[in-house]
Design an enzyme around this catalytic site. Sequence first.
Site, mmCIF file in Angstrom:
data_model
loop_
_atom_site.group_PDB
_atom_site.id
_atom_site.type_symbol
_atom_site.label_atom_id
_atom_site.label_comp_id
_atom_site.label_asym_id
_atom_site.label_seq_id
_atom_site.Cartn_x
_atom_site.Cartn_y
_atom_site.Cartn_z
ATOM 1 N N HIS A 206 0.628 -1.238 0.015
ATOM 2 C CA HIS A 206 -0.025 -0.036 0.027
ATOM 3 C C HIS A 206 0.887 1.322 0.161
ATOM 4 C CE1 HIS A 206 -3.672 -2.290 1.832
ATOM 5 N NE2 HIS A 206 -3.425 -2.766 0.367
ATOM 6 N N ALA B 223 0.250 -7.902 19.842
ATOM 7 C CA ALA B 223 1.299 -8.280 18.990
ATOM 8 C C ALA B 223 2.591 -8.246 19.628
ATOM 9 C CB ALA B 223 1.424 -7.304 17.601
HETATM 10 P P1 NAD Z 1 -7.314 -2.587 10.599
HETATM 11 O O1 NAD Z 1 -7.173 -1.214 11.539
HETATM 12 O O2 NAD Z 1 -8.400 -2.570 9.831
HETATM 13 O O3 NAD Z 1 -7.071 -3.845 11.500
HETATM 14 C C1 NAD Z 1 -6.320 -3.858 12.750
HETATM 15 C C2 NAD Z 1 -6.484 -5.262 13.260
HETATM 16 O O4 NAD Z 1 -5.319 -5.438 14.203
HETATM 17 C C3 NAD Z 1 -7.854 -5.757 14.049
HETATM 18 O O5 NAD Z 1 -8.163 -6.827 13.594
HETATM 19 C C4 NAD Z 1 -7.382 -5.210 15.447
HETATM 20 O O6 NAD Z 1 -8.096 -6.403 16.198
HETATM 21 C C5 NAD Z 1 -6.045 -5.835 15.362
HETATM 22 N N1 NAD Z 1 -5.093 -5.257 16.576
HETATM 23 C C6 NAD Z 1 -5.182 -4.006 17.323
HETATM 24 N N2 NAD Z 1 -4.476 -3.779 17.960
HETATM 25 C C7 NAD Z 1 -3.770 -4.890 18.003
HETATM 26 C C8 NAD Z 1 -2.312 -5.209 18.857
HETATM 27 N N3 NAD Z 1 -1.800 -4.774 19.662
HETATM 28 N N4 NAD Z 1 -1.818 -6.605 18.533
HETATM 29 C C9 NAD Z 1 -2.344 -7.266 17.715
HETATM 30 N N5 NAD Z 1 -3.530 -7.017 17.191
HETATM 31 C C10 NAD Z 1 -4.105 -5.779 16.969
HETATM 32 O O7 NAD Z 1 -5.814 -2.552 9.720
HETATM 33 P P2 NAD Z 1 -5.526 -3.117 8.376
HETATM 34 O O8 NAD Z 1 -6.307 -4.423 8.333
HETATM 35 O O9 NAD Z 1 -4.009 -3.192 8.223
HETATM 36 O O10 NAD Z 1 -6.480 -2.268 7.613
HETATM 37 C C11 NAD Z 1 -5.907 -2.147 6.309
HETATM 38 C C12 NAD Z 1 -5.671 -0.392 5.949
HETATM 39 O O11 NAD Z 1 -5.084 0.413 7.156
HETATM 40 C C13 NAD Z 1 -4.434 -0.669 5.092
HETATM 41 O O12 NAD Z 1 -4.826 -0.274 3.876
HETATM 42 C C14 NAD Z 1 -3.377 0.344 5.870
HETATM 43 O O13 NAD Z 1 -2.704 1.022 4.827
HETATM 44 C C15 NAD Z 1 -4.020 1.138 6.737
HETATM 45 N N6 NAD Z 1 -3.404 1.756 7.931
HETATM 46 C C16 NAD Z 1 -2.235 1.928 8.094
HETATM 47 C C17 NAD Z 1 -1.457 2.211 9.197
HETATM 48 C C18 NAD Z 1 -0.122 2.064 9.331
HETATM 49 O O14 NAD Z 1 0.765 2.023 8.325
HETATM 50 N N7 NAD Z 1 0.482 1.927 10.656
HETATM 51 C C19 NAD Z 1 -2.194 2.675 10.436
HETATM 52 C C20 NAD Z 1 -3.694 2.575 9.943
HETATM 53 C C21 NAD Z 1 -4.274 2.201 8.562
#
Ligand code: NAD
Length: 231
Positions: free
Chosen positions: A106, A216
């Site tokens: 992405h 995580a």
């Molecule tokens: P999402 O937010 O949809 O899902 C996050 C998942 O992580 C959830 O299922 C949640 O239960 C789990 N989670 C939350 N905290 C956690 C922890 N401490 N340990 C383990 N699991 C945990 O995220 P996604 O599936 O990556 O969504 C996709 C989109 O979000 C992507 O397209 C991405 O580009 C974008 N995004 C990226 C970032 C980043 O780069 N850090 C941040 C936010 C969103």
Amino acid sequence: MDNIVILTGAGISAESGLGTFRDAGGLWDEYDLDDVATPEGFARDPALVHGFYNARRANCLSAAPNAAHAALARLEAAWPGRVTIVTQNIDDLHERAGSHRVVHMHGEVRKALCTGCGHRWDAPAEMSVATPCPACTAARARPDVVWFGEMPYRMEEIGALLETATLFAAIGTSGTVYPAAGFVAEARRQGARTVELNAEPSEVAGLFGTLRRGPATREVPRWVDELLARQ
Ligand code: NAD
């Protein structure tokens, strides 16, 4: 020796202080995704979109990799087979933890892309509608991230990785954004073992052979220790 493919999502960076996407109270709650994460939103109001990603870039720069990122770097260094991370994250915490084989499907918030000539470069801390392309000088820069409705990067390479993976893991991803959410089914079709490490069951949890629940920073180091102890 296993060829390992690890899909990561926002959940792996949550404990580094970067807001996830869909969790209640998440940072992204404050914004309408149609405004900040679609090509149409950028066409409507590029200044708003630049502002949003300038803030994401600043958050990313002030965040540090956590124990889960570090454990995956340790796995890559110690594993005799191939370990590749395919990440949906636009942050650079895997690289800063020491992982080398990272595919950013992405895109990356620290990169800029010229919509005029296609040149990519390291984004300045603050991008704006006036940011010039260092190659063609046009002021048509956008953050080098993949928006909804756009084709993720490096899909052919990812397809080939999934074809030869013998172990597929998904970490911190909700299983709601395709095509990444379909990778587990693809890996299974090729006969790979599959494991999900997530705080709660994802939308595609039923497709995984093994489920590990928990934060995580706890579960990923444990899983890596077990893999390295068994090899
Ligand atoms: P999402 O937010 O949809 O899902 C996050 C998942 O992580 C959830 O299922 C949640 O239960 C789990 N989670 C939350 N905290 C956690 C922890 N401490 N340990 C383990 N699991 C945990 O995220 P996604 O599936 O990556 O969504 C996709 C989109 O979000 C992507 O397209 C991405 O580009 C974008 N995004 C990226 C970032 C980043 O780069 N850090 C941040 C936010 C969103």
